[in-house]
Design a protein around this motif. Sequence first.
Motif, PDB file in Angstrom:
ATOM      1  N   PRO A  27       0.817  -1.227   0.000  1.00  0.00           N
ATOM      2  CA  PRO A  27       0.000   0.000   0.000  1.00  0.00           C
ATOM      3  C   PRO A  27       0.848   1.272   0.000  1.00  0.00           C
ATOM      4  N   THR A  28       1.945   1.273   0.783  1.00  0.00           N
ATOM      5  CA  THR A  28       2.819   2.446   0.845  1.00  0.00           C
ATOM      6  C   THR A  28       3.524   2.680  -0.488  1.00  0.00           C
ATOM      7  N   LEU A  29       4.058   1.610  -1.099  1.00  0.00           N
ATOM      8  CA  LEU A  29       4.774   1.761  -2.362  1.00  0.00           C
ATOM      9  C   LEU A  29       3.830   2.144  -3.493  1.00  0.00           C
ATOM     10  N   GLN A  30       2.605   1.663  -3.436  1.00  0.00           N
ATOM     11  CA  GLN A  30       1.619   2.029  -4.455  1.00  0.00           C
ATOM     12  C   GLN A  30       1.370   3.530  -4.439  1.00  0.00           C
ATOM     13  N   MET A  31       1.226   4.104  -3.249  1.00  0.00           N
ATOM     14  CA  MET A  31       1.037   5.553  -3.144  1.00  0.00           C
ATOM     15  C   MET A  31       2.314   6.307  -3.502  1.00  0.00           C
ATOM     16  N   GLN A  32       3.450   5.763  -3.101  1.00  0.00           N
ATOM     17  CA  GLN A  32       4.731   6.419  -3.375  1.00  0.00           C
ATOM     18  C   GLN A  32       4.960   6.602  -4.872  1.00  0.00           C
ATOM     19  N   PHE A  33       4.656   5.554  -5.647  1.00  0.00           N
ATOM     20  CA  PHE A  33       4.931   5.584  -7.079  1.00  0.00           C
ATOM     21  C   PHE A  33       3.696   5.926  -7.917  1.00  0.00           C
ATOM     22  N   VAL A  35       0.865   4.214  -8.722  1.00  0.00           N
ATOM     23  CA  VAL A  35       0.436   3.197  -9.682  1.00  0.00           C
ATOM     24  C   VAL A  35      -0.906   2.619  -9.269  1.00  0.00           C
ATOM     25  N   SER A  36      -1.604   2.066 -10.227  1.00  0.00           N
ATOM     26  CA  SER A  36      -2.920   1.483  -9.961  1.00  0.00           C
ATOM     27  C   SER A  36      -2.772   0.137  -9.273  1.00  0.00           C
ATOM     28  N   THR A  37      -3.842  -0.276  -8.610  1.00  0.00           N
ATOM     29  CA  THR A  37      -3.817  -1.516  -7.834  1.00  0.00           C
ATOM     30  C   THR A  37      -3.573  -2.739  -8.706  1.00  0.00           C
ATOM     31  N   ASP A  38      -4.101  -2.727  -9.943  1.00  0.00           N
ATOM     32  CA  ASP A  38      -4.017  -3.930 -10.766  1.00  0.00           C
ATOM     33  C   ASP A  38      -2.606  -4.230 -11.252  1.00  0.00           C
ATOM     34  N   ILE A  39      -1.689  -3.246 -11.225  1.00  0.00           N
ATOM     35  CA  ILE A  39      -0.296  -3.523 -11.622  1.00  0.00           C
ATOM     36  C   ILE A  39       0.682  -3.406 -10.457  1.00  0.00           C
ATOM     37  N   ALA A  40       0.205  -2.958  -9.300  1.00  0.00           N
ATOM     38  CA  ALA A  40       1.105  -2.780  -8.156  1.00  0.00           C
ATOM     39  C   ALA A  40       1.749  -4.101  -7.739  1.00  0.00           C
ATOM     40  N   GLY A  41       1.035  -5.217  -7.945  1.00  0.00           N
ATOM     41  CA  GLY A  41       1.552  -6.522  -7.557  1.00  0.00           C
ATOM     42  C   GLY A  41       2.824  -6.919  -8.277  1.00  0.00           C
ATOM     43  N   TRP A  42       3.157  -6.224  -9.379  1.00  0.00           N
ATOM     44  CA  TRP A  42       4.376  -6.559 -10.110  1.00  0.00           C
ATOM     45  C   TRP A  42       5.632  -6.164  -9.356  1.00  0.00           C
ATOM     46  N   MET A  43       5.506  -5.313  -8.326  1.00  0.00           N
ATOM     47  CA  MET A  43       6.664  -5.051  -7.484  1.00  0.00           C
ATOM     48  C   MET A  43       7.036  -6.294  -6.677  1.00  0.00           C
ATOM     49  N   LEU A  44       6.053  -7.150  -6.414  1.00  0.00           N
ATOM     50  CA  LEU A  44       6.295  -8.462  -5.825  1.00  0.00           C
ATOM     51  C   LEU A  44       6.641  -9.471  -6.907  1.00  0.00           C
ATOM     52  N   GLY A  45       5.902  -9.420  -8.021  1.00  0.00           N
ATOM     53  CA  GLY A  45       6.075 -10.400  -9.086  1.00  0.00           C
ATOM     54  C   GLY A  45       7.409 -10.307  -9.796  1.00  0.00           C
ATOM     55  N   ALA A  46       8.008  -9.100  -9.868  1.00  0.00           N
ATOM     56  CA  ALA A  46       9.293  -8.960 -10.556  1.00  0.00           C
ATOM     57  C   ALA A  46      10.374  -9.786  -9.871  1.00  0.00           C
ATOM     58  N   TYR A  47      10.372  -9.796  -8.555  1.00  0.00           N
ATOM     59  CA  TYR A  47      11.360 -10.582  -7.795  1.00  0.00           C
ATOM     60  C   TYR A  47      11.173 -12.072  -8.064  1.00  0.00           C
ATOM     61  N   THR A  48       9.941 -12.544  -7.924  1.00  0.00           N
ATOM     62  CA  THR A  48       9.685 -13.972  -8.100  1.00  0.00           C
ATOM     63  C   THR A  48       9.882 -14.398  -9.550  1.00  0.00           C
ATOM     64  N   LEU A  49       9.627 -13.486 -10.512  1.00  0.00           N
ATOM     65  CA  LEU A  49       9.860 -13.812 -11.913  1.00  0.00           C
ATOM     66  C   LEU A  49      11.342 -14.047 -12.175  1.00  0.00           C
ATOM     67  N   GLY A  50      12.191 -13.147 -11.677  1.00  0.00           N
ATOM     68  CA  GLY A  50      13.632 -13.316 -11.855  1.00  0.00           C
ATOM     69  C   GLY A  50      14.135 -14.583 -11.204  1.00  0.00           C
TER      70      GLY A  50
END
Length: 396
Positions: A27-33, A35-50
């Motif tokens: 929630p904090t990073l979503q407001m910081q940057f 971004v919309s809720t539907d793509i905010a999860g990619w901040m988690l997904g980018a790590y697991t994708l790599g």
Amino acid sequence: MRNYTALFFLIMFMIGTDTFLISPLLPTLQMQFGVSTDIAGWMLGAYTLGSAVFALIAGPLSDGWNRRTVLLCGLVGFSVSTILCGFAASFWTMCLFRLLAGVSAAFTAPQVWASIPAVMPAARISKTMGIAFTGLAASQALGVPIGSWLATAHWSVPFWTIGAASLLLTGFAFYLLPDIKPILRKGERRSILHRYVPLLTSGKARSGFLAYLLLHLGSGTAFAFAGKWMADRFGLPIGQIGTVMMFLGFGTLLGSTLSAYAVRKLGHASAVAAGMTLLIALYAVMPHLTRLSAVTVIYLIIFATLGIIFPIVMGALTSLNASIRGTISSLANATMNGANTLGAWIAGLLYVNFGGYSSIGIFSAVCLALSLGMFLFGGLMERNAARTEQESASAS
């Protein structure tokens, strides 16, 4: 020997903390940057994708290298990329640094499991493996909440702290670990793809890994937006979200402690069936609860149950072929992170477009039901139970 045990525990603790940190910070990073809720999860997904993509090659490839060198390089990359996350100026730079951290973790974590048998006496291998696994559970119980509390000062502080601590850990590993060079037989095939052939041609392996994928897809989707849901539903600030997350970690610790007991009492197949049936019901019911105390208790039960199930399932998977257990572990890691990546994306779509967290609960329940069916009818659990009975009989 205690220094080795402490080193492996701390490495897995740092990797686990960094893996799960984004969820309470979302929630904090979503407001910081912005971004919309539907793509905010990619901040988690980018790590697991790599981590998922590179785990497919990191494990088999590192079998031909000096494991100490691979582990040290992985830790340095992990430390630097995590520190850079604290300097991210936009959503996309954060995703890039999280991707690099995941890639580094893919080269680091497999070396822990592969190095333990090389540096520990045979009588202490199993115990050290268990302590290293406990590092992952402890990261949820302690690391993630501590990171959330640090974020109350500024969102970047947890990343800088984890990165700096990992750099210190790299120095500890440099002076402590000996060279662990591969032992290759003359004419031995080194092809990465060749190591996966026995798994690709086995029906039990295919069904087992698909079931494992669905298990993590269900649990990962529910976890990805847990922090976002608690902030929206109960108005929790980030520090209180971290406190609730602490109960998730304690649940995992409790479950991993009770896993062997559950197997002795129920058997492999029955323990998995009972646990996953309970999870199906809890994931479907939890989004409709109106009291935070009830949600916290349900989360504790869910993660305790997952803590019981995961060691059983991993034991079943690694028993498929004793000669390629490193490759199996890498594939399992890639499957887990691939499922979590997909789950973070699906969670965002469901949360925004299909009724919030209740749709996520239904999706998770369906994934768990399909996973349970594949585990039971694919024969993986029966195979592991038979192997355990044979080992017990030969030991007696």
